[in-house]
Design an enzyme around this catalytic site. Sequence first.
Site, PDB file in Angstrom:
ATOM      1  CG  ASP A  10     -77.401  45.264  14.940  1.00 32.76           C
ATOM      2  OD1 ASP A  10     -78.173  46.196  15.229  1.00 32.76           O
ATOM      3  OD2 ASP A  10     -76.493  44.888  15.720  1.00 32.76           O
ATOM      4  CB  SER A  11     -75.689  49.387  14.528  1.00 34.60           C
ATOM      5  OG  SER A  11     -75.692  48.657  15.746  1.00 34.60           O
ATOM      6  CB  CYS A  73     -81.020  47.121  14.589  1.00 35.89           C
ATOM      7  SG  CYS A  73     -80.439  48.646  15.314  1.00 35.89           S
ATOM      8  CD  GLU A 151     -70.412  46.100  17.343  1.00 31.99           C
ATOM      9  OE1 GLU A 151     -69.547  45.850  16.497  1.00 31.99           O
ATOM     10  OE2 GLU A 151     -71.603  45.718  17.241  1.00 31.99           O
ATOM     11  CB  CYS A 183     -80.213  47.297  22.587  1.00 33.87           C
ATOM     12  SG  CYS A 183     -78.705  47.332  21.598  1.00 33.87           S
ATOM     13  CG  HIS A 185     -75.156  45.301  20.333  1.00 34.39           C
ATOM     14  ND1 HIS A 185     -75.907  45.855  19.330  1.00 34.39           N
ATOM     15  CD2 HIS A 185     -73.874  45.279  19.873  1.00 34.39           C
ATOM     16  CE1 HIS A 185     -75.121  46.161  18.308  1.00 34.39           C
ATOM     17  NE2 HIS A 185     -73.885  45.825  18.611  1.00 34.39           N
TER      18      HIS A 185
HETATM   19  N1  DGL Z   1     -78.385  46.643  18.230  1.00 32.38           N
HETATM   20  C1  DGL Z   1     -79.089  47.844  18.094  1.00 32.38           C
HETATM   21  C2  DGL Z   1     -80.466  47.864  18.707  1.00 32.38           C
HETATM   22  O1  DGL Z   1     -81.103  46.849  18.774  1.00 32.38           O
HETATM   23  C3  DGL Z   1     -78.417  49.182  18.034  1.00 32.38           C
HETATM   24  C4  DGL Z   1     -77.240  49.431  18.833  1.00 32.38           C
HETATM   25  C5  DGL Z   1     -76.501  50.665  18.445  1.00 32.38           C
HETATM   26  O2  DGL Z   1     -75.840  50.628  17.428  1.00 32.38           O
HETATM   27  O3  DGL Z   1     -76.582  51.669  19.177  1.00 32.38           O
HETATM   28  O4  DGL Z   1     -80.954  48.894  19.105  1.00 32.38           O
END
Ligand code: DGL
Length: 267
Positions: A10-11, A73, A151, A183, A185
């Site tokens: 993931d990011s 992600c 984060e 997302c 997160h």
């Molecule tokens: N967790 C990510 C997603 O599912 C990306 C979040 C990001 O880095 O902008 O889209």
Amino acid sequence: MTTGAIGVFDSGVGGLSVLHHIRRTLPDERLIYVADSGHVPYGDKTASYIEQRSIALTRFLLSQGAEAIVIACNTATAAAAATLRRDFQCPIIGMEPAVKPAVAASRSGVVGVLATTGTLESARFAALLERYGGEVEIVTQGCPGLVEQVERGELHSPKTRDLIARYTAPLLDRGADTLILGCTHYPFLAPLIREVVGEDVVLVDTGAAVARHLQHRLQTELPARIAGNASTQFWTSGDAAQAARIMSVLWGEGVNAKQLPPAFSGG
Ligand code: DGL
């Protein structure tokens, strides 16, 4: 080379919400997780930037013995899944906002989508709406800043609450009774989102479905494969000590995060 593993990236730390489901579904697997924290957020980056990062992270995971890759992600899936599937032979499991189950769950006929700008502007998301969105009104909302709050580990702070209130208000005003957490997160913010939007709104995400899909792909595409010894390893392209701190909170036990080698961390 060690025994076969499942690679997940993931990011940043958001993909841990998916990793929780994978661990529960596949308890015997060796899991390797990479947080691309040196490049987070992906949501405001170009598709080609995210593609380059996704290729580097996939190469790294394969070098560690991964036999299947999970793109934990939504943004990276939209930008890079097609390229990864073209360039790499192993199963590549992506994810996208849970439009289909949300449409099925909605009684008001209005579904809200919370996601990154990158996901919402992607051709892949447009195709998803085309396929499943027909019967209900879908209202989308980009959420700049929310990933950064996760984060930082700010899962309950006043600033995070303000952002959630600001992003959910237009969706609720339009009559949405179902919100897609589009997302990876955002599931970590679900308790706070729940507090802000109330008990009656349904929250949906795709973590559990991704884990089931991964299990199915392993059974059908790699039937002879034997799971490696159960363990979970964590890597980051950002600051290892900081990543370990927040990952330990989100993973629910002490995490030792290792620094991604420079060849893969993209300067
Ligand atoms: N967790 C990510 C997603 O599912 C990306 C979040 C990001 O880095 O902008 O889209």
